[in-house]
Each structure stands twice: as structure tokens, then as C-alpha cells.
Scaffold this motif. Structure first.
Motif, PDB file in Angstrom:
ATOM      1  N   GLY A   1     -13.938  27.710 -30.648  1.00 47.93           N
ATOM      2  CA  GLY A   1     -13.217  28.087 -31.828  1.00 47.93           C
ATOM      3  C   GLY A   1     -11.916  28.626 -31.283  1.00 47.93           C
TER       4      GLY A   1
ATOM      5  N   GLY B   1     -10.187  27.520 -35.938  1.00 47.09           N
ATOM      6  CA  GLY B   1     -11.054  28.510 -36.683  1.00 47.09           C
ATOM      7  C   GLY B   1     -12.378  28.559 -36.027  1.00 47.09           C
ATOM      8  N   ASP B   2     -13.386  28.522 -36.709  1.00 44.42           N
ATOM      9  CA  ASP B   2     -14.774  28.616 -36.068  1.00 44.42           C
ATOM     10  C   ASP B   2     -15.256  27.144 -36.084  1.00 44.42           C
TER      11      ASP B   2
ATOM     12  N   LEU C   1     -17.570  25.570 -39.003  1.00 45.43           N
ATOM     13  CA  LEU C   1     -17.178  25.418 -40.626  1.00 45.43           C
ATOM     14  C   LEU C   1     -16.229  24.240 -40.735  1.00 45.43           C
TER      15      LEU C   1
ATOM     16  N   SER D   1     -12.569  32.611 -38.283  1.00 44.95           N
ATOM     17  CA  SER D   1     -12.265  31.515 -39.305  1.00 44.95           C
ATOM     18  C   SER D   1     -11.093  31.886 -40.086  1.00 44.95           C
ATOM     19  N   SER D   2     -10.442  30.695 -40.764  1.00 47.53           N
ATOM     20  CA  SER D   2      -9.418  30.817 -41.346  1.00 47.53           C
ATOM     21  C   SER D   2      -9.567  31.803 -42.849  1.00 47.53           C
TER      22      SER D   2
END
Length: 251
Positions: free
Chosen positions: A6, A81-82, A85, A110-111
């Protein structure tokens, strides 16, 4: 070994230490060129082979990984991000499974977390909501009927909505139909954690117009919920009368 890493939301300093170390020693890097900050590639060795997956299809991507592994080279597949997701990594992992190529996943920021930090605001508050729903509007990728925006809105939880800012008018209507009031606060964060990050605030009644006026139509996170403005009950975690295993009550 193949590592799915990520990259974080944009700021190159928000990649994990582990992810940065893997990038620095990778022999081959395949990055999501449409979203990953290219500054992260500065961490790579000069001789690292770097591929932009934006114009590649699944078989091309997985074949590069398989060939590199068979040649004894270390690979980083760098996702924004991650990767768990909306990362489309499952199909890549399944392809590697079919050829017995080993891989590991390194999580990222994550965003939606970067957007919460940009506001800044907590997404769960006592007495308001203890639930965060991560979802998206149906577009070219279908969404199961039971996960429609209006169905999820019935919970009145905090919602973090990905990949949907270009459909903000319809999204707002669906959220209101599902149970949010039209004065429910909304924040749109464009390019969270990037140098050109922008934050637009409003309500379900006016956020689509405000985003249009700002020219925001892609690469944005939408956060919706009363948690953004409502009075709340302070957490009992730091209440002097609340005891737990690490702290006794007031004497």
C-alpha cells in the motif's frame, strides 16, 4: 517473493516504513500510475525495473511478476492507499496462487483516513455513531442491490464514499432517500494528503453544487454524517470516574 504494498494516499511520507524498505530493495516495481505518487519511485535503486500498470491488463501484470520471481528477483506491486480497498488485488493473488508463486501483502494508509485527517475530524463519536461504512456508488462496477447507497444510509452512520464524486448529485439524492436529512453535513476532500489537497464542506442539499463550483470531479473522498457537526458525549476512556485495567478511579 511478490509484495503487494500500500503506497498510502499520496504524501510519499505516508507509506509505511516496511513498504519503503521493500521499495528500496526491489528489483522490479509495478505501480498504479494513475494514482500513486511518482515521488515514491525515488526510493528505488537506479537499476530497478519500473512498470506503470495504467495501460496494462491483468495477464501482462501477473506475467511480469511470475517471470521476475522465477528469475530470483524481488517484486513490489505498488497500489494506492491500502490495497485491500478497491485495489483489484484479489485477481492478481489468485493468478499467483495458480502458479504457486509466493506473495505477501503490506497494508497502507487509506484515503478515507487521510481525508479524516485533512478535515480534521474523528469519524466515530460517543452518542452519535460507532460505525463507519466504506462504500461507493454503482457505476461501471456494479454494487449488490442490498448494498445500495439508500439502503446503507438507513443506518445514519458515518459514510466514507469512494470513487463517486463525479456522481455527487445522484449520490446526495440517494442518501436523502435512504434516511439522512438534507442538512446532514458532508465534506469532500480532493487528493487527500497531496500538496494540492482541497477540502469543500457543505450539506447534502448543496454539496454537489459546491463541488462543481470548485471543479472537483475526480480523486476525491466524500464523508457524510452527523458526526461532523453534532454534540456528542465525551469518551469515558479519560473520564476520571471510569476505571479500567490500567487506571483506577479518583481517590
Amino acid at each position: 517473493m511478490i509484495y503487494f504494498v500500500g503506497a498510502g494516499p499520496g504524501d510519499p511520507e505516508l507509506i509505511t516504513v516496511k513498504g519503503a524498505k521493500l521499495l528500496a530493495r526491489a528489483d522490479v516495481v509495478i505501480y498504479t500510475g494513475s494514482l500513486v505518487n511518482r515521488e515514491l519511485l525515488d526510493l528505488c535503486k537506479p537499476e530497478t525495473e519500473i512498470y506503470n500498470s495504467a495501460g496494462m491488463h491483468l495477464e501482462e501484470i501477473t506475467q511480469i511478476m511470475i517471470n521476475a520471481h522465477q528469475a530470483g528477483r524481488e517484486v513490489v506491486r505498488l497500489h494506492t492507499g491500502d490495497p485491500s480497498l478497491y485495489g483489484a488485488i484479489q485477481e492478481q493473488m489468485d493468478a499467483l496462487n495458480s502458479t504457486a508463486v509466493p506473495y505477501a501483502v503490506v497494508p497502507g494508509v487509506s484515503s478515507f483516513l487521510a481525508a479524516a485527517a485533512a478535515i480534521p475530524h474523528e469519524l466515530t463519536l460517543p452518542g452519535i455513531t460507532q460505525t463507519v461504512i466504506l462504500t461507493r456508488m454503482e457505476g461501471r462496477t456494479p454494487v449488490p442491490k442490498k448494498e445500495s447507497i439508500s439502503s446503507l444510509a438507513a443506518h445514519n452512520a458515518t459514510m466514507c464514499i469512494f470513487l463517486s464524486v463525479h456522481m455527487l448529485d445522484g449520490l446526495a439524492r440517494e442518501l436523502i432517500t435512504g434516511g439522512y436529512g438534507d442538512q446532514t453535513p458532508v465534506v469532500v476532500v480532493e487528493k487527500a494528503s497531496w500538496p494540492d489537497e482541497r477540502v469543500v464542506t457543505g450539506t447534502l442539499a448543496n454539496i454537489a453544487e459546491k463541488a462543481r463550483e470548485a471543479g472537483i470531479n475526480r480523486t476525491a473522498m466524500i464523508i457524510v454524517g452527523d458526526v461532523l457537526k453534532a454534540d456528542y458525549t465525551p469518551s469515558r476512556l479519560y473520564d476520571p470516574d471510569f476505571t479500567h485495567g490500567f487506571r483506577g478511579g479518583k481517590s
